[in-house]
Every structure is written in C-alpha cells, then in structure tokens.
Design a protein around this motif. Structure first.
Motif, PDB file in Angstrom:
ATOM      1  N   CYS A  89       0.818  -1.218   0.000  1.00  0.00           N
ATOM      2  CA  CYS A  89       0.000   0.000   0.000  1.00  0.00           C
ATOM      3  C   CYS A  89       0.852   1.268   0.000  1.00  0.00           C
ATOM      4  CB  CYS A  89      -0.915   0.001   1.220  1.00  0.00           C
ATOM      5  SG  CYS A  89      -2.083  -1.360   1.237  1.00  0.00           S
ATOM      6  N   ARG A  90       2.107   1.152  -0.380  1.00  0.00           N
ATOM      7  CA  ARG A  90       3.006   2.312  -0.325  1.00  0.00           C
ATOM      8  C   ARG A  90       2.657   3.389  -1.335  1.00  0.00           C
ATOM      9  NH1 ARG A  90       7.642  -1.657  -0.411  1.00  0.00           N
ATOM     10  NH2 ARG A  90       7.476  -2.511   1.670  1.00  0.00           N
ATOM     11  N   ARG A  91       2.141   2.987  -2.489  1.00  0.00           N
ATOM     12  CA  ARG A  91       1.861   3.959  -3.545  1.00  0.00           C
ATOM     13  C   ARG A  91       0.368   3.959  -3.849  1.00  0.00           C
ATOM     14  NH1 ARG A  91       6.453   3.404  -7.995  1.00  0.00           N
ATOM     15  NH2 ARG A  91       5.107   4.964  -8.887  1.00  0.00           N
ATOM     16  N   GLY A  92      -0.186   5.137  -3.926  1.00  0.00           N
ATOM     17  CA  GLY A  92      -1.583   5.254  -4.294  1.00  0.00           C
ATOM     18  C   GLY A  92      -2.519   4.761  -3.206  1.00  0.00           C
ATOM     19  N   ARG A  93      -3.755   4.527  -3.606  1.00  0.00           N
ATOM     20  CA  ARG A  93      -4.771   4.094  -2.646  1.00  0.00           C
ATOM     21  C   ARG A  93      -5.249   2.676  -2.888  1.00  0.00           C
ATOM     22  NH1 ARG A  93      -8.743   8.970  -3.184  1.00  0.00           N
ATOM     23  NH2 ARG A  93      -7.879   8.899  -5.270  1.00  0.00           N
ATOM     24  N   ARG A  94      -4.759   2.072  -3.946  1.00  0.00           N
ATOM     25  CA  ARG A  94      -5.137   0.690  -4.237  1.00  0.00           C
ATOM     26  C   ARG A  94      -3.893  -0.177  -4.109  1.00  0.00           C
ATOM     27  NH1 ARG A  94      -7.563  -0.402  -9.932  1.00  0.00           N
ATOM     28  NH2 ARG A  94      -5.406   0.017 -10.444  1.00  0.00           N
ATOM     29  N   PRO A  95      -3.942  -1.207  -3.269  1.00  0.00           N
ATOM     30  CA  PRO A  95      -2.747  -2.041  -3.080  1.00  0.00           C
ATOM     31  C   PRO A  95      -2.419  -2.857  -4.322  1.00  0.00           C
ATOM     32  CG  PRO A  95      -4.612  -2.962  -1.898  1.00  0.00           C
ATOM     33  CD  PRO A  95      -5.068  -1.651  -2.467  1.00  0.00           C
ATOM     34  N   ASP A  96      -1.122  -3.158  -4.459  1.00  0.00           N
ATOM     35  CA  ASP A  96      -0.732  -4.143  -5.466  1.00  0.00           C
ATOM     36  C   ASP A  96      -0.365  -5.420  -4.720  1.00  0.00           C
ATOM     37  OD1 ASP A  96       2.213  -4.674  -5.197  1.00  0.00           O
ATOM     38  OD2 ASP A  96       2.407  -2.551  -5.673  1.00  0.00           O
ATOM     39  N   PHE A  97      -0.423  -6.520  -5.420  1.00  0.00           N
ATOM     40  CA  PHE A  97      -0.165  -7.817  -4.797  1.00  0.00           C
ATOM     41  C   PHE A  97       0.959  -8.541  -5.520  1.00  0.00           C
ATOM     42  CE2 PHE A  97      -4.578  -6.655  -3.988  1.00  0.00           C
ATOM     43  CZ  PHE A  97      -4.547  -6.632  -2.603  1.00  0.00           C
TER      44      PHE A  97
END
Length: 148
Positions: A85-93
């Motif tokens: 969750c470091r970048r933006g508001r949508r997590p990447d997995f």
C-alpha cells in the motif's frame, strides 16, 4: 510466509453460502505466501504456530498450547497479506506468490499441522470465502518467516 494467527472460541469459512470448514477453540490462521518461500519455511512456520502457548492456564497466564485445550486450526489462504500500500490508494499484490507456487506450499503447511496431530480445517485456495470467527481475548499475532 506470513501468518496472522488469532486465538478463537470458534471460526468457520463458507463458500457460496455453505460452510466448508469450521472449528471450535483454537487458531484461525490467515496464511500468505510469497515468491521465494520454501517447504523449509512452511515447516518452520507450522512448528512455531502449532507450539504457541497462548491459552490461559488456571492462574490466568498464557502457558497452554493447542494440545492442552484440544484445539484445532482453521487455515485460510490470504494473498492480501502481501499487499503493498506504499503507492496510491489501491494495493498491489506483486509480492504474493502465483498459484503454481502458493498452492503446493499451502497444502504442505496443512499437512505439517495435521502431522502434529491437530485437527485442521481449511478454505479453498483462490475461492471467494467468507470467514466468521469469535476472537478470544482478542489475541492476534503476526508471524513472518523472515523474522522467526
């Protein structure tokens, strides 16, 4: 590997409205697997979780383990434990392992816990699951094989 372990009075996992697995007293384990995880890490994590002494004894101290309370485990695969969750508001997995890596390790983890003599219930890897639990305490621990 990462695990969120919650001491529960009861827990269940349902798929399409049907209970797939349920336990009484024991641990709800949300299990996340990343790309470089190995069977050795699955063993290390299973050993740690199955030997946790986080149930209260007669004096109110956390001295009792699963075996002394006839406890069980409900293990649910949880790729979101590797959400970034470091970048933006949508997590990447991106750090979550792909199914071809994660499924065998998930199944290995289940087998290792069963081999220790504990009843183990589980969800279905990749399914849309509804998890219900009654937290006891509440007591929740986060374990990561990188720091064990």
């Amino acid at each position: 590997m990462r695990a969120v372990v919650t001491r529960v009075t009861r827990a269940s996992v349902s798929i399409d409205g049907q209970i797939h697995g349920q336990i009484g007293r024991g641990f709800l384990v949300l299990l996340g697997i990343t790309h470089n995880d190995t069977e050795a890490q699955a063993k290390k994590l299973a050993d740690k979780i199955c030997s946790l002494r986080i149930f209260e004894d007669e004096e109110g101290k956390m001295n009792r383990g699963l075996e002394s309370v006839d406890g069980a485990l409900l293990v649910v695969s949880q790729f979101t434990l590797y959400g970034n969750c470091r970048r933006g508001r949508r997590p990447d997995f991106l750090e979550a392992a792909r199914p071809e890596t994660a499924i065998p390790l998930y199944e290995t983890f289940l087998t290792l816990c069963r081999e220790k003599g504990f009843p183990v219930e589980c969800g279905v890897f990749g399914a849309d699951m509804k998890v219900d639990s009654l937290n006891d305490g509440p007591l929740t621990l986060i374990l990561d094989t990188d720091t064990l």
